[in-house]
Motif scaffolding. Structure first.
Motif, PDB file in Angstrom:
ATOM      1  N   VAL A 184       0.851  -1.196   0.000  1.00  0.00           N
ATOM      2  CA  VAL A 184       0.000   0.000   0.000  1.00  0.00           C
ATOM      3  C   VAL A 184       0.887   1.247   0.000  1.00  0.00           C
ATOM      4  O   VAL A 184       1.862   1.325   0.742  1.00  0.00           O
ATOM      5  CB  VAL A 184      -0.937   0.002   1.225  1.00  0.00           C
ATOM      6  CG1 VAL A 184      -1.756   1.291   1.264  1.00  0.00           C
ATOM      7  CG2 VAL A 184      -1.851  -1.213   1.200  1.00  0.00           C
ATOM      8  N   TYR A 185       0.559   2.197  -0.868  1.00  0.00           N
ATOM      9  CA  TYR A 185       1.313   3.454  -0.916  1.00  0.00           C
ATOM     10  C   TYR A 185       0.336   4.605  -1.140  1.00  0.00           C
ATOM     11  O   TYR A 185      -0.831   4.394  -1.474  1.00  0.00           O
ATOM     12  CB  TYR A 185       2.372   3.418  -2.019  1.00  0.00           C
ATOM     13  CG  TYR A 185       1.815   3.376  -3.430  1.00  0.00           C
ATOM     14  CD1 TYR A 185       1.714   4.542  -4.192  1.00  0.00           C
ATOM     15  CD2 TYR A 185       1.401   2.179  -3.994  1.00  0.00           C
ATOM     16  CE1 TYR A 185       1.205   4.509  -5.480  1.00  0.00           C
ATOM     17  CE2 TYR A 185       0.885   2.131  -5.278  1.00  0.00           C
ATOM     18  CZ  TYR A 185       0.795   3.295  -6.016  1.00  0.00           C
ATOM     19  OH  TYR A 185       0.281   3.259  -7.287  1.00  0.00           O
ATOM     20  N   THR A 186       0.825   5.821  -0.924  1.00  0.00           N
ATOM     21  CA  THR A 186      -0.016   7.022  -1.089  1.00  0.00           C
ATOM     22  C   THR A 186       0.463   7.816  -2.299  1.00  0.00           C
ATOM     23  O   THR A 186       1.655   8.100  -2.435  1.00  0.00           O
ATOM     24  CB  THR A 186       0.040   7.902   0.169  1.00  0.00           C
ATOM     25  OG1 THR A 186      -0.422   7.147   1.288  1.00  0.00           O
ATOM     26  CG2 THR A 186      -0.840   9.130   0.000  1.00  0.00           C
ATOM     27  N   LYS A 187      -0.467   8.155  -3.179  1.00  0.00           N
ATOM     28  CA  LYS A 187      -0.167   8.974  -4.350  1.00  0.00           C
ATOM     29  C   LYS A 187      -1.011  10.244  -4.274  1.00  0.00           C
ATOM     30  O   LYS A 187      -2.213  10.188  -4.014  1.00  0.00           O
ATOM     31  CB  LYS A 187      -0.470   8.206  -5.636  1.00  0.00           C
ATOM     32  CG  LYS A 187      -0.101   8.982  -6.894  1.00  0.00           C
ATOM     33  CD  LYS A 187      -0.216   8.117  -8.123  1.00  0.00           C
ATOM     34  CE  LYS A 187       0.245   8.866  -9.362  1.00  0.00           C
ATOM     35  NZ  LYS A 187       0.215   8.020 -10.582  1.00  0.00           N
ATOM     36  N   VAL A 188      -0.370  11.394  -4.483  1.00  0.00           N
ATOM     37  CA  VAL A 188      -1.077  12.673  -4.426  1.00  0.00           C
ATOM     38  C   VAL A 188      -1.526  13.067  -5.830  1.00  0.00           C
ATOM     39  O   VAL A 188      -0.710  13.200  -6.747  1.00  0.00           O
ATOM     40  CB  VAL A 188      -0.183  13.771  -3.819  1.00  0.00           C
ATOM     41  CG1 VAL A 188      -0.924  15.100  -3.813  1.00  0.00           C
ATOM     42  CG2 VAL A 188       0.250  13.392  -2.405  1.00  0.00           C
ATOM     43  N   ILE A 189      -2.836  13.221  -6.014  1.00  0.00           N
ATOM     44  CA  ILE A 189      -3.406  13.599  -7.302  1.00  0.00           C
ATOM     45  C   ILE A 189      -4.214  14.875  -7.115  1.00  0.00           C
ATOM     46  O   ILE A 189      -5.154  14.912  -6.306  1.00  0.00           O
ATOM     47  CB  ILE A 189      -4.298  12.473  -7.865  1.00  0.00           C
ATOM     48  CG1 ILE A 189      -3.463  11.205  -8.068  1.00  0.00           C
ATOM     49  CG2 ILE A 189      -4.956  12.908  -9.170  1.00  0.00           C
ATOM     50  CD1 ILE A 189      -4.261  10.021  -8.541  1.00  0.00           C
ATOM     51  N   ASP A 190      -3.820  15.947  -7.828  1.00  0.00           N
ATOM     52  CA  ASP A 190      -4.479  17.255  -7.701  1.00  0.00           C
ATOM     53  C   ASP A 190      -4.528  17.715  -6.247  1.00  0.00           C
ATOM     54  O   ASP A 190      -5.530  18.274  -5.777  1.00  0.00           O
ATOM     55  CB  ASP A 190      -5.895  17.201  -8.286  1.00  0.00           C
ATOM     56  CG  ASP A 190      -5.897  16.937  -9.781  1.00  0.00           C
ATOM     57  OD1 ASP A 190      -4.924  17.337 -10.446  1.00  0.00           O
ATOM     58  OD2 ASP A 190      -6.856  16.308 -10.275  1.00  0.00           O
ATOM     59  N   GLY A 191      -3.438  17.437  -5.531  1.00  0.00           N
ATOM     60  CA  GLY A 191      -3.333  17.874  -4.145  1.00  0.00           C
ATOM     61  C   GLY A 191      -4.050  16.987  -3.141  1.00  0.00           C
ATOM     62  O   GLY A 191      -4.026  17.260  -1.938  1.00  0.00           O
TER      63      GLY A 191
END
Length: 201
Positions: free
Chosen positions: A172-179
């Motif tokens: 599991v990872y975190t991706k920032v999309i449009d903030g």
């Protein structure tokens, strides 16, 4: 060492009902999640692809043994990873023993290996392995190699044959999309051993 191998053995617990995935040449396919514990106490929830008719052993809470192959598909939705990995199940049977997560792959390096270090200083090498299947198709499978084995694999070049044994794992990872941060799940093969190189003629 064979130049093409793609073998997966998973023994774990089905966590959700099968969901219709797609239809191909009149055959319906369903996806299901399999929860597999690791020796460390961590666990992986892994996608399994089944063809209809579904085996009787496939029900929520059932412990099963899945034998199959690791497959890759291009994600055309534009959401999430561009490469979708799943285990194509060839047999599913009831299982009452310990968890198992074993993958054997042999294929061709299709990208230059990338050697890097974790924040704790451990070597890790990212590899993309192309494993052929029938009708001229191939599966493109992301593989990570750790420690001294990472150093060994980093010296290989595109076109080399590589054989590995490891496990299919979720991360599991975190991706920032449009903030906005979004949680995503990546799937990859973590290598435990390298298979022996083919002997020269």
């Amino acid at each position: 060492m064979e130049q093409i191998r793609n073998e997966v053995e998973l023994c774990g617990t089905i966590t959700a009902p099968p969901v219709f995935s797609h239809e191909n040449h009149g055959v319906k396919f369903y996806s299901v999640s399999l929860w597999v514990e690791r020796l460390s106490g961590q666990s992986d929830t892994l996608p399994i692809l089944l063809r209809a008719p579904l085996p009787a052993a496939v029900e929520v809470g059932a412990r099963v043994r899945v034998l199959g192959q690791l497959r890759s598909f291009n994600n055309k939705s534009g959401l999430g990873s561009r490469l979708i990995l799943t285990v194509y199940a060839m047999t599913v049977e009831p299982w009452a023993d310990a968890p198992v997560n074993r993958v054997i792959l042999c294929g061709t390096l299709c990208k230059t290996p990338v050697l890097r270090r974790t924040p704790l200083g451990r070597s890790i090498c990212d590899v993309m392995l192309a494993v052929g299947r029938r009708y001229g198709r191939a599966d493109y499978l992301p593989v990570i190699v750790w420690g001294q084995l990472a150093q060994t694999v980093s010296h290989k070049i595109v076109g080399d044959i590589l054989g590995i044994e490891g496990r299919f794992q979720s991360r599991v990872y975190t991706k920032v999309i449009d903030g906005v941060p979004q949680q995503r799940t990546a799937y990859e093969v973590s290598v435990m051993h390298l298979l022996e190189e083919p002997s020269p003629d």
